[in-house]
Design a protein around this motif. Structure first.
Motif, mmCIF file in Angstrom:
data_model
loop_
_atom_site.group_PDB
_atom_site.id
_atom_site.type_symbol
_atom_site.label_atom_id
_atom_site.label_comp_id
_atom_site.label_asym_id
_atom_site.label_seq_id
_atom_site.Cartn_x
_atom_site.Cartn_y
_atom_site.Cartn_z
ATOM 1 N N LEU A 118 4.344 13.776 -8.805
ATOM 2 C CA LEU A 118 4.132 13.031 -10.049
ATOM 3 C C LEU A 118 5.402 12.379 -10.549
ATOM 4 C CD1 LEU A 118 1.343 12.767 -11.512
ATOM 5 C CD2 LEU A 118 1.437 14.642 -9.878
ATOM 6 N N ASP A 119 6.510 12.566 -9.817
ATOM 7 C CA ASP A 119 7.762 11.887 -10.148
ATOM 8 C C ASP A 119 7.788 10.558 -9.406
ATOM 9 O OD1 ASP A 119 10.276 11.229 -11.016
ATOM 10 O OD2 ASP A 119 11.316 12.525 -9.588
ATOM 11 N N ALA A 120 6.911 9.643 -9.821
ATOM 12 C CA ALA A 120 6.738 8.369 -9.120
ATOM 13 C C ALA A 120 6.313 7.301 -10.115
ATOM 14 C CB ALA A 120 5.696 8.505 -8.014
ATOM 15 N N ASP A 121 6.540 6.048 -9.729
ATOM 16 C CA ASP A 121 6.106 4.908 -10.533
ATOM 17 C C ASP A 121 4.732 4.493 -10.024
ATOM 18 O OD1 ASP A 121 5.589 2.545 -11.777
ATOM 19 O OD2 ASP A 121 7.403 1.517 -11.106
ATOM 20 N N TYR A 122 3.696 4.888 -10.758
ATOM 21 C CA TYR A 122 2.346 4.654 -10.264
ATOM 22 C C TYR A 122 1.914 3.198 -10.372
ATOM 23 C CZ TYR A 122 1.515 9.373 -8.879
ATOM 24 O OH TYR A 122 1.588 10.558 -8.198
ATOM 25 N N GLU A 123 2.561 2.419 -11.189
ATOM 26 C CA GLU A 123 2.284 0.980 -11.183
ATOM 27 C C GLU A 123 2.762 0.373 -9.861
ATOM 28 O OE1 GLU A 123 0.474 -0.536 -13.241
ATOM 29 O OE2 GLU A 123 0.386 0.922 -14.887
ATOM 30 N N SER A 124 3.909 0.837 -9.356
ATOM 31 C CA SER A 124 4.408 0.380 -8.059
ATOM 32 C C SER A 124 3.486 0.820 -6.932
ATOM 33 C CB SER A 124 5.816 0.922 -7.824
ATOM 34 O OG SER A 124 6.263 0.619 -6.513
ATOM 35 N N ILE A 125 3.000 2.044 -6.992
ATOM 36 C CA ILE A 125 2.068 2.536 -5.979
ATOM 37 C C ILE A 125 0.802 1.687 -5.963
ATOM 38 C CG2 ILE A 125 0.549 4.469 -5.410
ATOM 39 C CD1 ILE A 125 2.844 6.312 -6.370
ATOM 40 N N ALA A 126 0.318 1.321 -7.135
ATOM 41 C CA ALA A 126 -0.873 0.467 -7.213
ATOM 42 C C ALA A 126 -0.627 -0.883 -6.548
ATOM 43 C CB ALA A 126 -1.290 0.276 -8.669
ATOM 44 N N ALA A 127 0.568 -1.418 -6.706
ATOM 45 C CA ALA A 127 0.904 -2.702 -6.076
ATOM 46 C C ALA A 127 0.922 -2.576 -4.560
ATOM 47 C CB ALA A 127 2.252 -3.199 -6.590
ATOM 48 N N HIS A 128 1.452 -1.476 -4.031
ATOM 49 C CA HIS A 128 1.435 -1.252 -2.587
ATOM 50 C C HIS A 128 -0.001 -1.115 -2.072
ATOM 51 C CE1 HIS A 128 5.685 -1.065 -1.862
ATOM 52 N NE2 HIS A 128 5.880 -0.083 -2.731
ATOM 53 N N CYS A 129 -0.853 -0.440 -2.830
ATOM 54 C CA CYS A 129 -2.260 -0.323 -2.444
ATOM 55 C C CYS A 129 -2.905 -1.699 -2.330
ATOM 56 C CB CYS A 129 -3.022 0.522 -3.452
ATOM 57 S SG CYS A 129 -2.697 2.301 -3.392
ATOM 58 N N GLU A 130 -2.652 -2.544 -3.305
ATOM 59 C CA GLU A 130 -3.242 -3.879 -3.292
ATOM 60 C C GLU A 130 -2.749 -4.681 -2.095
ATOM 61 O OE1 GLU A 130 -5.600 -7.041 -4.169
ATOM 62 O OE2 GLU A 130 -5.667 -4.999 -4.977
ATOM 63 N N ALA A 131 -1.469 -4.564 -1.758
ATOM 64 C CA ALA A 131 -0.918 -5.299 -0.631
ATOM 65 C C ALA A 131 -1.560 -4.865 0.687
ATOM 66 C CB ALA A 131 0.594 -5.102 -0.564
ATOM 67 N N VAL A 132 -1.807 -3.563 0.844
ATOM 68 C CA VAL A 132 -2.463 -3.082 2.064
ATOM 69 C C VAL A 132 -3.921 -3.533 2.102
ATOM 70 C CG1 VAL A 132 -3.245 -1.024 3.295
ATOM 71 C CG2 VAL A 132 -0.916 -1.123 2.391
ATOM 72 N N ARG A 133 -4.605 -3.418 0.988
ATOM 73 C CA ARG A 133 -6.024 -3.815 0.961
ATOM 74 C C ARG A 133 -6.205 -5.281 1.322
ATOM 75 N NH1 ARG A 133 -9.952 -2.018 -3.791
ATOM 76 N NH2 ARG A 133 -11.269 -3.286 -2.445
ATOM 77 N N GLU A 134 -5.311 -6.124 0.863
ATOM 78 C CA GLU A 134 -5.419 -7.549 1.183
ATOM 79 C C GLU A 134 -5.359 -7.794 2.685
ATOM 80 O OE1 GLU A 134 -2.357 -9.529 -0.967
ATOM 81 O OE2 GLU A 134 -3.419 -9.461 -2.883
ATOM 82 N N GLN A 135 -4.653 -6.915 3.410
ATOM 83 C CA GLN A 135 -4.499 -7.100 4.854
ATOM 84 C C GLN A 135 -5.679 -6.555 5.654
ATOM 85 O OE1 GLN A 135 -0.249 -6.348 6.316
ATOM 86 N NE2 GLN A 135 -0.211 -5.374 4.306
ATOM 87 N N VAL A 136 -6.409 -5.598 5.102
ATOM 88 C CA VAL A 136 -7.476 -4.947 5.875
ATOM 89 C C VAL A 136 -8.881 -5.250 5.371
ATOM 90 C CG1 VAL A 136 -5.957 -3.056 6.549
ATOM 91 C CG2 VAL A 136 -7.359 -2.810 4.490
#
Length: 318
Positions: A118-136
């Motif tokens: 939980l020591d993470a920036d979850y807005e950044s994690i959401a952005a990485h999720c979106e970038a992967v989803r766009e590719q697959v």
């Protein structure tokens, strides 16, 4: 403990966005009570309508909680479930979401994983999720290969990819915490996958220890490991081939996880990994119900979407 308090603040305020006037059910068990109490303490500072529900740990991951627990989940606006055995793939969790609850499950969570994950920036994690989803998202076929011997192809079959971002602000949404993955329940799969990261019941595999699985027409036909094979065979006594179902392909997007620690909950989220699961997928877009859901983490994969390489998020500092 300050660290538990800080992690609970992130979970309740940033990830779930609990507001005054909303109801909150914190579901825990006898072995995870300190984490449950830390979450409950934060929740009570936001709303007067919070409850802490504790029950004996379930027998297996995916086993249903007692009826009063399921009722509390279905009756709440927000549910956080730090439990020994996972509630992610249960009818209780599904029915709570269908009733409009925002749900975060924390299966197998430990105090160390809770404070680290939980020591993470979850807005950044959401952005990485979106970038992967766009590719697959538009691919019909996903292939995963590794130097360790993985070579498996998944037929997506028009099913949807889901993002586990940790941001659960809309009614009916669900996420694991710690979060960070994009995943799908493929319609079928063929090939071999070799787990060289983390998998229950072994935890983090020692260097050189690998678990090999053969898959044909969406069913696991060979398991190299005796303990895992026995677990699947026992489940098959109740549900038949559903226990051998190739249930999930997931891609980790949490770049704050810089090394695997032996917790499936955390390690499956690690950037630069994929995980492949056996058993139940009815709660994640599939059609197979089984009393098991076994994830295995695969290190350093190459992922191809209709033949095109997918750029995977990499751990911070790598």
């Amino acid at each position: 403990m300050v660290a538990l308090r800080d992690a609970a603040e992130t979970a309740v305020r940033q990830c779930l966005g609990l507001e005054a006037g909303e109801s909150c059910a914190v579901v825990t068990d006898d072995e995870r009570e300190p984490i449950g109490e830390a979450i409950y303490e934060v929740a009570t500072e936001i709303t007067d309508d919070a409850v802490l529900v504790r029950y004996p740990p379930g027998e297996t991951h995916g086993s249903e909680p007692p009826a009063p627990v399921a009722a509390a989940m279905a009756g709440a606006d927000v549910v956080l479930a730090p439990t020994t055995k996972s509630l992610s793939h249960t009818r209780a969790r599904t029915e709570a979401n269908e009733a409009g609850a925002r749900v975060a499950t924390l299966p197998g969570i430990t105090e160390d994983v809770f404070t680290t994950g939980l020591d993470a920036d979850y807005e950044s994690i959401a952005a990485h999720c979106e970038a992967v989803r766009e590719q697959v998202a538009d691919a019909d076929e996903i292939r995963v290969i590794t130097d360790a011997g993985t070579d498996i192809t998944f037929d997506v079959g028009g099913r949807d990819w889901f993002s586990d971002t940790g941001i659960v602000h809309e009614p009916g949404q669900m996420s694991n915490l710690p979060a960070g993955e994009v995943f799908i329940s493929p319609t079928t799969a063929d090939g071999t996958f070799v787990v060289d990261g983390t998998m229950r019941p072994h935890g983090l595999l020692e260097e050189g220890h690998r678990l090999t699985f053969e898959v044909e027409d969406g069913l696991v036909t060979h398991i190299s490991d005796d303990e895992i094979r026995e677990t699947v065979e026992n489940a098959a006594e109740a549900v038949g081939d559903a226990a051998y179902n190739l249930a999930e392909l997931g891609i980790g997007t949490n770049v704050a996880v810089t090394e695997l620690v032996g917790s499936v909950l955390l390690d499956e989220k690690a950037g630069g990994t994929v995980h492949i699961a056996i058993g139940d997928n009815a709660g994640i877009g599939g059609e197979t119900e089984a009393p098991i859901h076994l994830d295995g983490i695969v290190r350093e994969p190459t992922v191809l979407a209709d033949g095109d390489p997918v750029e995977l998020p990499q751990p911070d500092g790598s």
